[in-house]
Design an enzyme around this catalytic site. Structure first.
Site, PDB file in Angstrom:
ATOM      1  N   HIS A 116      44.738   7.579 -44.083  1.00 62.42           N
ATOM      2  CA  HIS A 116      43.640   8.110 -42.697  1.00 62.42           C
ATOM      3  C   HIS A 116      44.197   7.650 -41.770  1.00 62.42           C
ATOM      4  CE1 HIS A 116      40.048   6.295 -44.018  1.00 62.42           C
ATOM      5  NE2 HIS A 116      41.219   5.491 -43.613  1.00 62.42           N
ATOM      6  N   HIS A 156      34.276   5.050 -40.654  1.00 64.54           N
ATOM      7  CA  HIS A 156      33.862   3.552 -40.202  1.00 64.54           C
ATOM      8  C   HIS A 156      33.123   2.848 -38.912  1.00 64.54           C
ATOM      9  CE1 HIS A 156      37.858   5.634 -42.020  1.00 64.54           C
ATOM     10  NE2 HIS A 156      38.489   4.258 -41.733  1.00 64.54           N
ATOM     11  N   GLU A 204      39.135   2.370 -50.593  1.00 59.62           N
ATOM     12  CA  GLU A 204      38.805   3.252 -50.685  1.00 59.62           C
ATOM     13  C   GLU A 204      39.857   4.612 -51.199  1.00 59.62           C
ATOM     14  OE1 GLU A 204      39.480   2.844 -45.259  1.00 59.62           O
ATOM     15  OE2 GLU A 204      41.816   3.297 -46.051  1.00 59.62           O
TER      16      GLU A 204
HETATM   17  C1  DHB Z   1      43.769   0.713 -40.557  1.00 65.22           C
HETATM   18  C2  DHB Z   1      43.390   1.675 -41.583  1.00 65.22           C
HETATM   19  C3  DHB Z   1      42.505   2.277 -41.522  1.00 65.22           C
HETATM   20  O1  DHB Z   1      42.408   3.082 -43.140  1.00 65.22           O
HETATM   21  C4  DHB Z   1      41.189   2.030 -41.163  1.00 65.22           C
HETATM   22  O2  DHB Z   1      40.376   2.425 -41.225  1.00 65.22           O
HETATM   23  C5  DHB Z   1      41.343   1.911 -40.076  1.00 65.22           C
HETATM   24  C6  DHB Z   1      42.863   1.074 -39.526  1.00 65.22           C
HETATM   25  C7  DHB Z   1      45.375   0.222 -40.194  1.00 65.22           C
HETATM   26  O3  DHB Z   1      46.270   0.222 -40.908  1.00 65.22           O
HETATM   27  O4  DHB Z   1      45.655  -0.129 -38.745  1.00 65.22           O
HETATM   28 FE    FE Z   2      40.301   3.701 -44.067  1.00 63.24          FE
END
Ligand code: DHB
Ligand code: FE
Length: 280
Positions: free
Chosen positions: A12, A59, A240
């Site tokens: 995601h 988040h 995750e």
């Molecule tokens: C990124 C990946 C994530 O799962 C997230 O929640 C925020 C940032 C990333 O790879 O930048």
């Molecule tokens: Fe994430």
């Protein structure tokens, strides 16, 4: 009778949402990633599910360290869009399916999974990026969504086994709703990535591909992976991946893999994607 007919898992990464929203999906950097979802968009457009259950993590958008539900089930009629980082994406609000959601809450809680029931919740990239990857950029999402938000941000998150067994309880709940609904479930997040500290940027393709194999062919083995192994092998945000076990547990053990895609990198993350269909 309602029925879970298929499941899909996908990362995601918020930058994927920005690439879609800003029209950059054909760029050299992004094209190989999005090419792997073309079949998926056609698949779900043909399948036309009545509702999608999206297992995702927040988040620090709807929740913060003040309130950390392990499993929060959205029972609302609508969810507004919000986000950290780049801010709220320009995507349609998400319609809920309160009847199915309340039915799942009742069935699963009486099955001794103590969900938190949520009637008002904003949803962030954890939920909207998977919708965009699968449904593209419609004016309204093609079906309602039941969000299931899992804490994977603050230790201790639930174990893979707990997530897998919750998936089984959700499957039982869906099957006991006396209403013709064809349900698809998404497990989101992952794959290997670490956004912080000394190992920031960590990617482990060997772990990720073994995880995809085990999720497909030996889901109980995959569900038994302990937290410390995710941390060591897949990085701090690789945890995750426990959310994928909810999706897998909600499907038949002999569900058939019909599509897989793995791509590195997207932002700081290894992107994985897999689709299963139940046989009947
Ligand atoms: C990124 C990946 C994530 O799962 C997230 O929640 C925020 C940032 C990333 O790879 O930048
Ligand atoms: Fe994430």
């Amino acid at each position: 009778m309602a029925e879970i007919i298929a499941g899909a898992a996908m990362s995601h990464v918020p930058a994927i949402g920005v690439a879609i929203d800003q029209g950059n999906t054909g760029d050299d950097y992004w094209k190989p990633l999005f090419d792997g979802f073309e079949k998926s968009r056609q698949w779900i457009a043909d399948l036309k599910p009545d509702v999608v259950i999206v297992v995702y993590n927040d988040h620090a958008t709807a929740f913060s360290l003040e309130l950390i539900p392990t499993f929060a089930l959205g029972c609302a009629a609508e969810y507004q869009i919000a986000d950290e980082g780049w801010g709220a994406r320009p995507v349609p609000a998400v319609k809920g399916q309160p009847e199915l959601a309340w039915h799942i809450a009742q069935s699963v809680i009486l099955d001794e999974f103590d969900l938190t029931i949520v009637n008002d919740m904003e949803v962030d990239h954890g939920l909207t990026v998977p919708l965009s990857l699968m449904f593209g950029q419609p004016d309204a999402w093609p079906c309602p969504v039941v969000p299931l938000c899992v804490n994977v941000v603050q230790y201790p998150p639930p174990t893979g086994n707990r997530c897998y067994n919750l998936g089984k309880a959700i499957r039982k709940a869906v099957q006991s709703l006396d209403k013709d609904l064809r349900v698809v479930i998404f497990g989101t997040g992952g794959m290997s990535h670490q956004l912080q500290a000394e190992r920031a940027g960590l990617i482990n393709a060997e772990f990720d591909n073994q995880f995809l194999d085990d999720l497909a062919n030996n889901p109980k083995k995959a569900a038994a992976i302990p937290h410390v192994e995710y941390l060591r092998e897949a990085g701090s945000e690789g945890i995750e991946l426990v959310m994928w076990h909810v999706m897998r547990g909600a499907l038949d053990d002999d569900a058939v893999e019909i599509h897989r895609h793995y791509h590195v990198p997207a932002s700081n993350t290894a992107v994985g994607h897999i689709i299963f269909e139940n046989k009947r």
